[in-house]
Design an enzyme around this catalytic site. Structure first.
Site, PDB file in Angstrom:
ATOM      1  N   CYS A   4       0.950  -1.258   0.114  1.00  0.00           N
ATOM      2  CA  CYS A   4      -0.036  -0.014  -0.088  1.00  0.00           C
ATOM      3  C   CYS A   4       0.667   1.250  -0.006  1.00  0.00           C
ATOM      4  O   CYS A   4       1.631   1.525   0.764  1.00  0.00           O
ATOM      5  CB  CYS A   4      -0.791   0.017   1.211  1.00  0.00           C
ATOM      6  SG  CYS A   4      -1.885   1.386   1.594  1.00  0.00           S
ATOM      7  N   CYS A   7       0.443   3.336   3.210  1.00  0.00           N
ATOM      8  CA  CYS A   7       1.191   2.715   4.229  1.00  0.00           C
ATOM      9  C   CYS A   7       2.905   3.071   4.277  1.00  0.00           C
ATOM     10  O   CYS A   7       3.454   3.318   5.107  1.00  0.00           O
ATOM     11  CB  CYS A   7       1.126   1.049   4.233  1.00  0.00           C
ATOM     12  SG  CYS A   7      -0.630   0.625   5.013  1.00  0.00           S
ATOM     13  N   ASP A  30      -1.001  16.626  -1.037  1.00  0.00           N
ATOM     14  CA  ASP A  30      -1.195  15.831  -2.306  1.00  0.00           C
ATOM     15  C   ASP A  30      -0.393  16.066  -3.358  1.00  0.00           C
ATOM     16  O   ASP A  30      -0.064  17.341  -3.606  1.00  0.00           O
ATOM     17  CB  ASP A  30      -2.921  16.118  -2.779  1.00  0.00           C
ATOM     18  CG  ASP A  30      -3.319  15.045  -3.737  1.00  0.00           C
ATOM     19  OD1 ASP A  30      -4.322  14.270  -3.086  1.00  0.00           O
ATOM     20  OD2 ASP A  30      -2.777  14.801  -4.850  1.00  0.00           O
ATOM     21  N   HIS A  46      -3.903   0.747   8.465  1.00  0.00           N
ATOM     22  CA  HIS A  46      -4.418   0.581   7.094  1.00  0.00           C
ATOM     23  C   HIS A  46      -6.007   0.102   7.093  1.00  0.00           C
ATOM     24  O   HIS A  46      -6.379  -1.178   7.541  1.00  0.00           O
ATOM     25  CB  HIS A  46      -3.622  -0.561   6.600  1.00  0.00           C
ATOM     26  CG  HIS A  46      -3.943  -1.013   5.005  1.00  0.00           C
ATOM     27  ND1 HIS A  46      -3.961  -0.090   3.982  1.00  0.00           N
ATOM     28  CD2 HIS A  46      -5.144  -1.547   4.672  1.00  0.00           C
ATOM     29  CE1 HIS A  46      -4.372  -0.398   2.848  1.00  0.00           C
ATOM     30  NE2 HIS A  46      -5.063  -1.535   3.138  1.00  0.00           N
ATOM     31  N   HIS A  97      -6.677   3.191   0.950  1.00  0.00           N
ATOM     32  CA  HIS A  97      -6.213   3.345   2.200  1.00  0.00           C
ATOM     33  C   HIS A  97      -6.719   4.721   2.665  1.00  0.00           C
ATOM     34  O   HIS A  97      -6.519   5.830   1.925  1.00  0.00           O
ATOM     35  CB  HIS A  97      -4.617   3.504   2.519  1.00  0.00           C
ATOM     36  CG  HIS A  97      -4.222   3.856   3.667  1.00  0.00           C
ATOM     37  ND1 HIS A  97      -3.118   3.028   4.396  1.00  0.00           N
ATOM     38  CD2 HIS A  97      -4.524   4.758   4.687  1.00  0.00           C
ATOM     39  CE1 HIS A  97      -2.644   3.650   5.657  1.00  0.00           C
ATOM     40  NE2 HIS A  97      -3.748   4.473   5.857  1.00  0.00           N
ATOM     41  N   HIS A  99      -8.454   7.810   3.583  1.00  0.00           N
ATOM     42  CA  HIS A  99      -7.883   9.248   3.730  1.00  0.00           C
ATOM     43  C   HIS A  99      -8.887  10.481   3.393  1.00  0.00           C
ATOM     44  O   HIS A  99      -9.945  10.291   2.659  1.00  0.00           O
ATOM     45  CB  HIS A  99      -6.677   9.482   2.653  1.00  0.00           C
ATOM     46  CG  HIS A  99      -7.066   9.195   1.324  1.00  0.00           C
ATOM     47  ND1 HIS A  99      -7.089   7.995   0.597  1.00  0.00           N
ATOM     48  CD2 HIS A  99      -7.357  10.064   0.165  1.00  0.00           C
ATOM     49  CE1 HIS A  99      -7.431   8.094  -0.607  1.00  0.00           C
ATOM     50  NE2 HIS A  99      -7.774   9.160  -0.964  1.00  0.00           N
TER      51      HIS A  99
HETATM   52  P1  5GP Z   1      -8.293   8.983  -3.800  1.00  0.00           P
HETATM   53  O1  5GP Z   1      -9.110   9.120  -5.497  1.00  0.00           O
HETATM   54  O2  5GP Z   1      -7.999   7.861  -3.813  1.00  0.00           O
HETATM   55  O3  5GP Z   1      -9.236   9.582  -2.935  1.00  0.00           O
HETATM   56  O4  5GP Z   1      -7.065  10.084  -4.277  1.00  0.00           O
HETATM   57  C1  5GP Z   1      -5.780   9.670  -3.846  1.00  0.00           C
HETATM   58  C2  5GP Z   1      -4.957  10.805  -3.713  1.00  0.00           C
HETATM   59  O5  5GP Z   1      -3.749  10.452  -3.567  1.00  0.00           O
HETATM   60  C3  5GP Z   1      -4.831  11.729  -5.263  1.00  0.00           C
HETATM   61  O6  5GP Z   1      -5.329  13.129  -4.948  1.00  0.00           O
HETATM   62  C4  5GP Z   1      -3.321  11.694  -5.655  1.00  0.00           C
HETATM   63  O7  5GP Z   1      -2.879  12.847  -6.224  1.00  0.00           O
HETATM   64  C5  5GP Z   1      -2.647  11.541  -4.083  1.00  0.00           C
HETATM   65  N1  5GP Z   1      -1.643  10.605  -4.219  1.00  0.00           N
HETATM   66  C6  5GP Z   1      -1.321   9.314  -4.965  1.00  0.00           C
HETATM   67  N2  5GP Z   1      -0.150   8.878  -4.827  1.00  0.00           N
HETATM   68  C7  5GP Z   1       0.477   9.849  -4.063  1.00  0.00           C
HETATM   69  C8  5GP Z   1       1.862   9.891  -3.538  1.00  0.00           C
HETATM   70  O8  5GP Z   1       2.601   9.162  -3.644  1.00  0.00           O
HETATM   71  N3  5GP Z   1       2.291  11.156  -2.717  1.00  0.00           N
HETATM   72  C9  5GP Z   1       1.119  12.027  -2.606  1.00  0.00           C
HETATM   73  N4  5GP Z   1       1.648  13.001  -1.730  1.00  0.00           N
HETATM   74  N5  5GP Z   1      -0.033  11.942  -3.023  1.00  0.00           N
HETATM   75  C10 5GP Z   1      -0.527  10.884  -3.799  1.00  0.00           C
HETATM   76 ZN    ZN Z   2      -2.283   1.171   3.721  1.00  0.00          ZN
END
Ligand code: 5GP
Ligand code: ZN
Length: 112
Positions: A4, A7, A30, A46, A97, A99
């Site tokens: 993950c 994680c 983000d 997680h 995960h 958020h």
């Molecule tokens: P979800 O659609 O799952 O709610 O959003 C996931 C968010 O995580 C997205 O806005 C994406 O830009 C962000 N994200 C994905 N991978 C990473 C990463 O490695 N680092 C950071 N800081 N944000 C990430």
């Molecule tokens: Zn996780």
């Protein structure tokens, strides 16, 4: 969960721009912001999504909501902010995960 990405961010195995962390939760910016201020707030634990939460997670979820408000103000979102929790594929969730997205700072956010 060993594979993950969030994680790994929680453990420091993947770098992130953290703005808050304690023994239960972490907040980090983000990587693809959709507003001038856009950070994510997640538990270290997680849990895949809100759909996998139950009564045992109630205190943690409440803590995250209250902390999100405090951190938003600290990030300059004194006039308000938006909280978004994408849940499951039907909710557009990409990282499984749990958020909270917290964002704002635009002159006008879209109504939905
Ligand atoms: P979800 O659609 O799952 O709610 O959003 C996931 C968010 O995580 C997205 O806005 C994406 O830009 C962000 N994200 C994905 N991978 C990473 C990463 O490695 N680092 C950071 N800081 N944000 C990430
Ligand atoms: Zn996780």
């Amino acid at each position: 969960m060993s594979d993950c990405i969030f994680c790994k961010i929680a453990k420091g195995e993947i770098p992130s721009k953290k703005l808050y962390e304690d023994d239960e939760v972490i907040a980090f910016h983000d990587i693809r912001p959709i507003a001038p201020v856009h950070f994510l707030l997640m538990p270290r634990l997680h849990v895949e999504s809100l759909n996998e939460c139950s009564e045992v997670h109630a205190a943690l979820l409440a803590k995250m909501l209250l902390l999100g408000s405090r951190l938003a103000k600290e990030q300059g979102l004194g006039t308000g902010f938006r909280t978004m929790i994408n849940t499951g594929t039907g909710g557009g969730q990409e990282v499984f995960h749990l958020h909270f997205h917290i964002f704002g700072g635009s002159a006008a956010l879209p109504k939905t």
